[in-house]
Design an enzyme around this catalytic site. Structure first.
Site, PDB file in Angstrom:
ATOM      1  N   ASN A  50      -7.207  -1.028   5.958  1.00 40.97           N
ATOM      2  CA  ASN A  50      -6.872  -1.661   7.226  1.00 40.97           C
ATOM      3  C   ASN A  50      -5.370  -1.855   7.430  1.00 40.97           C
ATOM      4  OD1 ASN A  50      -7.447  -3.550   9.642  1.00 40.97           O
ATOM      5  ND2 ASN A  50      -6.269  -4.835   8.234  1.00 40.97           N
ATOM      6  N   ALA A 107       0.221   9.669  15.841  1.00 39.00           N
ATOM      7  CA  ALA A 107       0.161  10.727  14.838  1.00 39.00           C
ATOM      8  C   ALA A 107      -0.346  10.186  13.501  1.00 39.00           C
ATOM      9  CB  ALA A 107       1.546  11.355  14.662  1.00 39.00           C
ATOM     10  N   TYR A 110       2.883   6.267  15.972  1.00 44.93           N
ATOM     11  CA  TYR A 110       1.653   5.531  15.677  1.00 44.93           C
ATOM     12  C   TYR A 110       0.434   6.416  15.896  1.00 44.93           C
ATOM     13  CZ  TYR A 110      -1.967   1.917  16.046  1.00 44.93           C
ATOM     14  OH  TYR A 110      -3.105   1.158  15.870  1.00 44.93           O
ATOM     15  N   VAL A 122       0.812  -1.227   0.000  1.00 41.95           N
ATOM     16  CA  VAL A 122       0.000   0.000   0.000  1.00 41.95           C
ATOM     17  C   VAL A 122       0.838   1.266   0.000  1.00 41.95           C
ATOM     18  CG1 VAL A 122      -1.969  -1.121   1.118  1.00 41.95           C
ATOM     19  CG2 VAL A 122      -0.240   0.054   2.524  1.00 41.95           C
TER      20      VAL A 122
END
Length: 248
Positions: free
Chosen positions: A94, A162, A160, A68
């Site tokens: 996800n 942020a 994480y 991704v």
């Protein structure tokens, strides 16, 4: 019988969904829940699941290799889905990573990697499918945020927190921009879900009002509702799935 103006919805039946980070954990639970609801589901992940062959032999599922963080990989993955099932009606962003690391020990490389997977990945996937959703006048995007995106997270999770705050802001921005075309965009804010990511912290269940850690299925069923026909009047929301751990 007098009609109350409420049309009978069809959930996610007949829709095509793409779920990133779907090889295991929450993503896999979401994919299975959508299939149970009658959707066709492309499971996207950077690593193939052990049952890849079975997924590809089904009429309702396929596995698609996808990074991704890579624009070309995302485009190739969506093209594969379009070639078999025409397009993507439902996108579940996800894919994500997690790290516990003091801020002063967080390298620029680590910071950028956290943002790339959690936030930029959601941007690239959403940007790729939105034109097709706009053309057909219908779409659902559900992005996986976190309670850490609201609170900053537990100690030593600045990167994480942020990144997840960014995911939830992006979901709201998409909601505002694309609402005129029948596209909704919402985010989830789960906390303390029993996956590999939270292995070893089961003792935290004592601090959760419902008295247990969440299960991937708890998140999956909430995602399926937001992806459904019936949730068409809900957009720009962040849904908590945390057993009362954070009530805001």
């Amino acid at each position: 019988m007098v009609s109350n103006g409420m049309a009978q919805g069809k959930g996610v039946a007949g829709r095509t969904a793409a779920v990133t980070g779907a090889a295991r954990g929450i993503g896999r639970a979401v994919a299975e829940c959508l299939v149970d609801g009658g959707a066709r589901v492309a499971l996207l992940d950077i690593q193939a699941p052990t049952d890849e062959a079975a997924l590809n032999q089904s009429d309702d599922t396929m596995f698609v290799l996808c990074d991704v963080t890579d624009e070309q990989s995302v485009d190739h993955a969506v093209r594969q889905i379009e070639a078999v099932w025409d397009g993507v009606d439902i996108l579940v962003n996800n894919a994500g990573i997690f790290a516990i690391e003091p801020l002063e020990q967080t390298t620029l490389e680590g910071w950028n990697r956290m943002l790339a997977v959690n936030l930029t990945g959601s941007f690239l996937c959403s940007r790729r499918v939105l034109p097709g959703m706009r053309d057909q006048g219908w779409g659902r995007i559900i992005s996986m945020g976190s309670s850490a995106g609201k609170t900053g997270g537990s100690k030593n999770t600045a990167a994480y927190g942020a990144a997840k705050a960014g995911v939830m802001a992006l979901a709201k921005a998409i909601a505002t921009e694309y609402a005129p075309w029948g596209i909704t965009s919402n985010a989830m804010a789960p906390a303390l879900i029993e996956t590999d990511m939270v292995a070893g912290i089961a003792d935290l269940a004592d601090g959760i009002p419902v008295g247990r850690l969440g299960q991937p299925a708890d998140v999956a069923h909430a995602v399926r509702f937001l992806a459904s026909e019936e949730a068409g009047y809900i957009t720009g929301e962040v849904m908590d799935v945390n057993g009362g751990f954070l009530i805001d």
